[in-house]
Design a protein around this motif. Structure first.
Motif, mmCIF file in Angstrom:
data_model
loop_
_atom_site.group_PDB
_atom_site.id
_atom_site.type_symbol
_atom_site.label_atom_id
_atom_site.label_comp_id
_atom_site.label_asym_id
_atom_site.label_seq_id
_atom_site.Cartn_x
_atom_site.Cartn_y
_atom_site.Cartn_z
ATOM 1 N N GLY A 88 0.772 -1.225 0.000
ATOM 2 C CA GLY A 88 0.000 0.000 0.000
ATOM 3 C C GLY A 88 0.805 1.277 0.000
ATOM 4 N N LEU A 89 2.105 1.243 -0.268
ATOM 5 C CA LEU A 89 2.940 2.444 -0.246
ATOM 6 C C LEU A 89 3.048 3.016 -1.655
ATOM 7 C CD1 LEU A 89 5.887 1.462 2.141
ATOM 8 C CD2 LEU A 89 3.723 2.567 2.681
ATOM 9 N N SER A 90 2.756 4.307 -1.749
ATOM 10 C CA SER A 90 2.908 4.989 -3.037
ATOM 11 C C SER A 90 4.366 5.295 -3.336
ATOM 12 C CB SER A 90 2.098 6.285 -3.022
ATOM 13 O OG SER A 90 2.534 7.142 -1.975
ATOM 14 N N ALA A 91 5.245 5.146 -2.339
ATOM 15 C CA ALA A 91 6.662 5.406 -2.560
ATOM 16 C C ALA A 91 7.346 4.287 -3.327
ATOM 17 C CB ALA A 91 7.363 5.604 -1.212
ATOM 18 N N VAL A 92 6.690 3.163 -3.493
ATOM 19 C CA VAL A 92 7.285 2.031 -4.203
ATOM 20 C C VAL A 92 7.094 2.239 -5.706
ATOM 21 C CG1 VAL A 92 7.226 -0.460 -4.542
ATOM 22 C CG2 VAL A 92 6.836 0.512 -2.277
ATOM 23 N N THR A 93 8.203 2.158 -6.425
ATOM 24 C CA THR A 93 8.197 2.305 -7.877
ATOM 25 C C THR A 93 8.951 1.148 -8.509
ATOM 26 O OG1 THR A 93 10.190 3.675 -7.808
ATOM 27 C CG2 THR A 93 8.065 4.832 -7.650
ATOM 28 N N ASN A 94 9.071 1.198 -9.837
ATOM 29 C CA ASN A 94 9.851 0.168 -10.522
ATOM 30 C C ASN A 94 11.333 0.236 -10.151
ATOM 31 O OD1 ASN A 94 7.516 -0.638 -11.776
ATOM 32 N ND2 ASN A 94 7.903 0.516 -13.673
ATOM 33 N N THR A 95 11.823 1.437 -9.826
ATOM 34 C CA THR A 95 13.210 1.571 -9.392
ATOM 35 C C THR A 95 13.435 0.844 -8.069
ATOM 36 O OG1 THR A 95 13.238 3.744 -10.459
ATOM 37 C CG2 THR A 95 15.032 3.230 -8.945
ATOM 38 N N THR A 96 12.398 0.802 -7.251
ATOM 39 C CA THR A 96 12.514 0.066 -5.984
ATOM 40 C C THR A 96 12.819 -1.398 -6.246
ATOM 41 O OG1 THR A 96 10.920 1.602 -5.011
ATOM 42 C CG2 THR A 96 11.334 -0.444 -3.829
ATOM 43 N N CYS A 97 12.193 -1.974 -7.260
ATOM 44 C CA CYS A 97 12.472 -3.372 -7.598
ATOM 45 C C CYS A 97 13.914 -3.554 -8.068
ATOM 46 C CB CYS A 97 11.502 -3.841 -8.673
ATOM 47 S SG CYS A 97 9.778 -3.874 -8.133
ATOM 48 N N ASP A 98 14.448 -2.565 -8.823
ATOM 49 C CA ASP A 98 15.843 -2.654 -9.244
ATOM 50 C C ASP A 98 16.785 -2.634 -8.038
ATOM 51 O OD1 ASP A 98 14.878 -2.678 -11.803
ATOM 52 O OD2 ASP A 98 15.152 -0.510 -12.108
ATOM 53 N N ILE A 99 16.497 -1.774 -7.065
ATOM 54 C CA ILE A 99 17.344 -1.702 -5.862
ATOM 55 C C ILE A 99 17.261 -3.005 -5.081
ATOM 56 C CG2 ILE A 99 17.620 -0.532 -3.646
ATOM 57 C CD1 ILE A 99 16.812 2.045 -5.027
ATOM 58 N N CYS B 46 0.500 -1.384 -4.438
ATOM 59 C CA CYS B 46 1.389 -0.239 -4.663
ATOM 60 C C CYS B 46 0.994 0.393 -5.990
ATOM 61 C CB CYS B 46 2.847 -0.691 -4.706
ATOM 62 S SG CYS B 46 3.436 -1.383 -3.144
ATOM 63 N N THR B 47 0.459 1.583 -5.913
ATOM 64 C CA THR B 47 -0.149 2.219 -7.091
ATOM 65 C C THR B 47 0.878 2.628 -8.143
ATOM 66 O OG1 THR B 47 -0.081 4.337 -5.902
ATOM 67 C CG2 THR B 47 -2.095 3.031 -5.722
ATOM 68 N N ASN B 48 2.095 2.910 -7.758
ATOM 69 C CA ASN B 48 3.114 3.366 -8.705
ATOM 70 C C ASN B 48 4.011 2.232 -9.198
ATOM 71 O OD1 ASN B 48 2.265 6.068 -8.460
ATOM 72 N ND2 ASN B 48 3.585 6.370 -6.657
ATOM 73 N N LEU B 49 3.597 1.011 -8.973
ATOM 74 C CA LEU B 49 4.359 -0.162 -9.407
ATOM 75 C C LEU B 49 3.559 -0.914 -10.454
ATOM 76 C CD1 LEU B 49 6.822 -2.105 -8.953
ATOM 77 C CD2 LEU B 49 5.399 -3.273 -7.269
ATOM 78 N N ASP B 50 4.229 -1.399 -11.490
ATOM 79 C CA ASP B 50 3.569 -2.193 -12.524
ATOM 80 C C ASP B 50 4.408 -3.436 -12.818
ATOM 81 O OD1 ASP B 50 5.691 -1.188 -13.902
ATOM 82 O OD2 ASP B 50 4.533 0.111 -15.227
ATOM 83 N N ALA B 51 3.995 -4.159 -13.831
ATOM 84 C CA ALA B 51 4.655 -5.424 -14.160
ATOM 85 C C ALA B 51 6.092 -5.232 -14.614
ATOM 86 C CB ALA B 51 3.868 -6.150 -15.252
ATOM 87 N N GLY B 52 6.439 -4.046 -15.098
ATOM 88 C CA GLY B 52 7.814 -3.813 -15.536
ATOM 89 C C GLY B 52 8.820 -3.947 -14.391
ATOM 90 N N GLY B 53 8.477 -3.502 -13.226
ATOM 91 C CA GLY B 53 9.391 -3.636 -12.099
ATOM 92 C C GLY B 53 9.619 -5.085 -11.695
ATOM 93 N N ILE B 54 8.565 -5.897 -11.728
ATOM 94 C CA ILE B 54 8.722 -7.314 -11.369
ATOM 95 C C ILE B 54 9.534 -8.028 -12.445
ATOM 96 C CG2 ILE B 54 7.485 -9.420 -10.820
ATOM 97 C CD1 ILE B 54 7.169 -7.177 -8.773
ATOM 98 N N ARG B 55 9.325 -7.684 -13.703
ATOM 99 C CA ARG B 55 10.115 -8.320 -14.766
ATOM 100 C C ARG B 55 11.588 -7.940 -14.656
ATOM 101 N NH1 ARG B 55 7.244 -6.763 -18.585
ATOM 102 N NH2 ARG B 55 8.397 -4.913 -19.273
ATOM 103 N N SER B 56 11.870 -6.689 -14.291
ATOM 104 C CA SER B 56 13.263 -6.272 -14.092
ATOM 105 C C SER B 56 13.894 -7.011 -12.912
ATOM 106 C CB SER B 56 13.305 -4.763 -13.861
ATOM 107 O OG SER B 56 14.615 -4.337 -13.550
#
Length: 903
Positions: free
Chosen positions: A480-491, A507-517
């Motif tokens: 539920g954190l809006s601070a989570v983005t695709n860059t978070t997945c990279d880190i 997480c509203t600012n996260l999509d499938a691209g972050g999980i694929r990365s």
């Protein structure tokens, strides 16, 4: 010799007459003149040591004489002590008298105290003579052999004094005092010896007297006032003018050595006003320091602190840390023994229980002292920084704990802290970080678990700052954190390679691209993700590439949550478990691949292709509310999830049919929970698949029994095609069935009675059946089952205080005369429309009781105020209905004859 004796006697008589004329009042005791002895008896009792000084011999004989002594001599002794025995017991010394030592004109006043001196030893010719004897009776005198004297301090040989035994004086009659004849010599000053022990300083002197403790009686008699007479001169110290032997083994300090006693004696100040009757110039009181404080001040009471002063620090920290274990054990024991009730749990005093209560007590202990403050905030106690129960925790306290605990903290849980700011999170991260000494790299923390769920105020920068320094992270919850983005997945893919549990749901600012990365980063390193639990609820833009990459990179997944993923469709589910021809079994990592034919894979029968499927380790799969899915997705999962225990397919709707479900259920023998809510197209075939086959009567007795069904929880709400017979067979066949949610179905009263009876027979705790909107039974059936059922599944906690559960341990069930015990685990929960009516009736009864208590209290207060005002009981206001009104009632109307009173 006779002429010399007569001359001395006449001179002594003249001196006495001159002194009697000069003294006034009662005179002091004076010696009786002793006549000269006959020459026939030249020796007496005291003549033991041979030749000695005539004056010293005469002084000793006068000291033991019962007659009066000279004024200057008798002042040393009490006039009461006149017997020889008393003279021996008291500390007395031999004296010398010389007529020329006292001036004739000084008979009054107190003479100046003379410095203490010792008499010099004088060797005179041995000439003894006795003119006559005035003693009461003669005595036989025996002369012992000459020996060392017990009185002489320095003289040795024949000039020493004779030894005198006290027993001889006591047992034998008193001998006549001898008259010492010596040639006249030059006059010398009178010198007095203070006591016999003072002569024992010589190592050669051996006294046979046992002297008592010194007394002040002689000194008081010495300094008493005389009428018209001069006070005798007080005694002087026997140590003046002579060396003091402080050696070890002497009579002064036989237990001390020479150096220690000499140092103590030399360090003492000058003794002033000391009692001169003591034999030794050093007293034990002189070694005690004089207190300068007020003697009336109370003596302080020192309480010895065993906890802080005796116990080592590690043991004290362990005691405080065990406080958490004690509180948890107390709460568990209260639950086990039945002492924990709804009223206790709803009380404000029990808002925090177990570990949360222990943490509050520890923070209070930190106010005791600074030493306790250091112990309370020791890192060993705060290794698990779980602050989930304190959402309003001040920033200062959180920072203080983090700074004090430092790198000891392993897990941090601040779920629900909506006031946690980015700056605070950065400061906490810096406090928990420790610099690398060996490599000199960036600082890092020892955190293995982080839960920031609900911390909506933190920023992406502060979150990344925490993740970069958490290399040992294993569990991460960022739901539920809006601070989570695709860059978070990279880190996470770079810095948090040990993650086992990851929750990125909603997480509203996260999509499938972050999980694929995240998956591709691990594959590029030639590694597998160590994830076992991945929750991606509400993930956006999910496609086949993302699901295929996740399936290959995370073969150890056991929990996968893809609920409310709107773009998830059947091909994406197939891509998750499919594998290419290049993929092979990996026995080292426990990965294997199965080959399926078209029928097993859910394809058409005409196809002759072989389908390869990856065998996963999924135990929990949630695909609820994925609207694009059908039962074909279940066919793709067949043979790929053999250890599946929880399957959630709720909210899919009528597109979920029997064929694909049956194919999947036949390959999941360990299934415990199945959620098929709103699956309106399913029929009795699904229930038959879940029901184990009963043994036939024709089977041999030695045949093994059929395997027991592990099913415990079944949800088929909205399944209108399911019949009562299928439900009855399921209830009887599944021995572990505990929860059956079949609301909005055609379930009849027989199924309800059978479930309640079977659950009680199997002693299932917290059994539950949901029959809302089931019109096959009415209120009468529920009243018949009221003894074994309850309307809700109650739980005892402070968070449930608003729900108002009815607990029989509080005794409220008998008071209301309605409702059932909602916290009894032995009762079956039956959720129906009529059950909610019972809950409403209990709530209404509580409200009426509360109002009655309020009204009664108001009436009592109003009655007491009336009595205080002097109004009688008969003047109270009564309502027309016979009920007493509250405090708002109008006052009583006083009687008057002036006419009508308008109210």
């Amino acid at each position: 010799m006779q002429r010399i004796a007569d001359t001395d006697s006449q001179s002594l008589a003249d001196d006495l007459e001159s002194q009697d004329a000069s003294w006034k009042g009662k005179g002091v005791s004076r010696p009786v003149p002793i006549p000269a002895a006959s020459a026939t008896d030249p020796h007496d009792l005291f003549d033991v040591g041979g030749a000695s000084s005539s004056r010293e011999f005469y002084s000793m004989s006068s000291a033991f004489s019962p007659s009066r002594a000279f004024p200057s001599f008798s002042s040393r002794f009490s006039p009461v002590c006149t017997s020889p025995i008393d003279s021996i017991e008291q500390p007395s010394t031999s004296m010398e008298h010389d007529d020329s030592s006292e001036p004739a004109g000084k008979g009054k006043g107190k003479e100046k105290e003379q410095p203490p001196t010792l008499p010099p030893l004088t060797f005179s010719p041995t000439e003894f003579g006795y003119a006559h004897t005035n003693w009461p009776s003669p005595v036989v005198v025996t002369t012992p052999a000459p020996g060392p004297s017990s009185y002489g301090s320095r003289a040795t040989g024949p000039s020493s004094y004779s030894s005198l035994a006290p027993l001889d004086l006591i047992s034998s009659p008193t001998p006549p005092p001898p008259v010492l004849r010596s040639p006249p010599t030059a006059a010398r000053p009178l010198s007095r010896q203070r006591s016999l022990p003072s002569l024992a300083t010589s190592p050669n002197a051996k006294s046979k007297f046992r002297l008592k403790a010194p007394s002040t009686l002689a000194r008081r008699l010495l300094f008493r006032k005389y009428d018209g007479d001069a006070c005798p001169t007080p005694p002087s110290s026997p140590t003046d003018g002579r060396d003091l032997d402080l050696g070890a083994g002497s009579c002064f300090a036989p237990w001390r050595n020479d150096s220690a006693l000499a140092l103590e004696y030399q360090s003492l100040p000058a003794l002033k006003g000391r009692a001169h009757s003591l034999p030794f110039p050093i007293s034990a009181l002189d070694l005690i320091p004089v207190s300068t404080g007020d003697v009336f001040d109370p003596i302080p009471l020192f309480v010895f602190n065993y906890f802080d002063d005796v116990l080592p620090r590690e043991l004290r920290v362990h005691i405080l840390r065990s406080l958490i274990t004690v509180h948890e054990a107390d709460h568990a024991r209260a639950l086990r023994d039945g002492q924990w009730t709804v009223n206790k749990a709803s009380s404000s005093k029990n808002k925090w229980v177990g570990r949360d209560k222990a943490l509050r007590e520890l923070v209070r202990f930190s106010r005791v002292s600074k030493s306790w403050q250091k112990l309370v905030f020791d890192g060993q106690i705060w290794a698990n920084l779980d602050m989930r129960a304190f959402p309003l925790l001040p920033k200062s306290l959180l920072l203080r704990i983090a700074c004090a605990a430092g790198s000891f903290v392993n897990t941090i849980n601040v779920a629900g802290h909506v006031n946690l700011r980015s700056g605070t999170l950065i400061e906490v991260t810096d406090c928990l970080s420790a610099s690398s000494v060996s490599t000199g790299s960036l600082p890092f923390t020892h955190l293995t678990g982080i839960n920031l769920r609900g911390c909506s105020a933190i920023s992406t920068r502060s979150l990344h700052h925490l993740l970069i320094q958490s290399r040992s992270l294993e569990r991460l919850c960022l739901k539920g954190l809006s601070a989570v983005t695709n860059t978070t997945c990279d880190i996470i893919a770079v810095y948090c390679t040990r993650l086992v549990v990851l929750d990125l749901g909603r997480c509203t600012n996260l999509d499938a691209g972050g999980i694929r990365s995240l998956a591709m980063t691990a594959a590029s390193r030639g590694e597998y993700l160590t994830l076992k639990e991945l929750r991606l609820s509400g993930l956006k833009h999910v496609d086949d590439h993302m699901m295929a990459a996740l399936g290959r990179a995370a073969p150890y997944l056991e929990v996968l949550d893809l609920s409310y993923v709107r773009q998830l469709h059947n091909t994406a589910v197939e891509a998750f478990v499919a594998c290419t021809d290049d993929d092979e079994d990996d026995e080292e990592n426990g990965l294997r691949i199965v080959c399926l034919n078209a029928r097993e894979a859910g394809r058409s029968i005409d196809e002759s292709n072989t389908y390869r499927r990856r065998v996963t380790r999924l135990r929990h799969l949630s695909l609820s509310s994925c609207l694009l899915l059908t039962d074909a997705a279940c066919s793709h999962l067949a043979h790929s999830v053999p250890v599946l225990e929880y399957l959630e397919l709720a909210g899919i709707g009528s597109s979920l049919e029997d064929e694909g479900l049956i194919r999947l259920l036949n390959t999941t023998p360990l299934l415990k929970r199945l959620d098929l809510e709103d699956a309106s197209s399913i029929t009795d075939a699904i229930l038959a698949t879940l029901t184990p086959v009963p043994p036939e009567e024709d089977d041999a007795d030695d045949a093994p029994p059929p395997p027991e069904s592990p099913l415990e929880h079944l949800v088929i709400s909205g399944a209108l095609e399911v019949s009562d017979d299928a439900l009855l067979a399921l209830i009887r066949g599944c021995a572990r069935l505990r929860v059956l949610e079949a609301d909005n179905t055609r379930m009849g009263p027989v199924v309800l009675k059978s479930f309640v009876r079977t659950a009680r027979r199997r002693a299932r705790t917290d059994a539950k059946i949901v029959a809302i909107d089931c019109r096959g039974f009415g209120e009468t059936l529920l009243k018949d089952l009221a003894l074994h059922t309850r309307p809700r599944l109650g739980w005892r906690a402070f968070g449930a205080r608003a729900l108002g559960y009815l607990d029989a341990r509080d005794g409220s069930v008998e008071d209301f005369k309605l409702g059932q015990d909602e916290c009894d685990p032995g009762r079956v929960v039956v959720k129906t429309f009529y059950g909610w009516q019972t809950v409403d009736a209990v709530q209404t009864g509580r409200e009426k009781r509360r109002k009655a208590k309020t009204r009664r209290a108001a009436n009592e207060s109003a009655g007491s105020s009336d009595m205080d005002d002097g109004v009688g009981r008969g003047t109270r206001w009564w309502s027309p209905g016979g009920r007493r009104s509250g405090a708002s009632s109008p006052p009583a109307v006083p009687e008057s004859n002036e006419g009508c009173t308008i109210m």
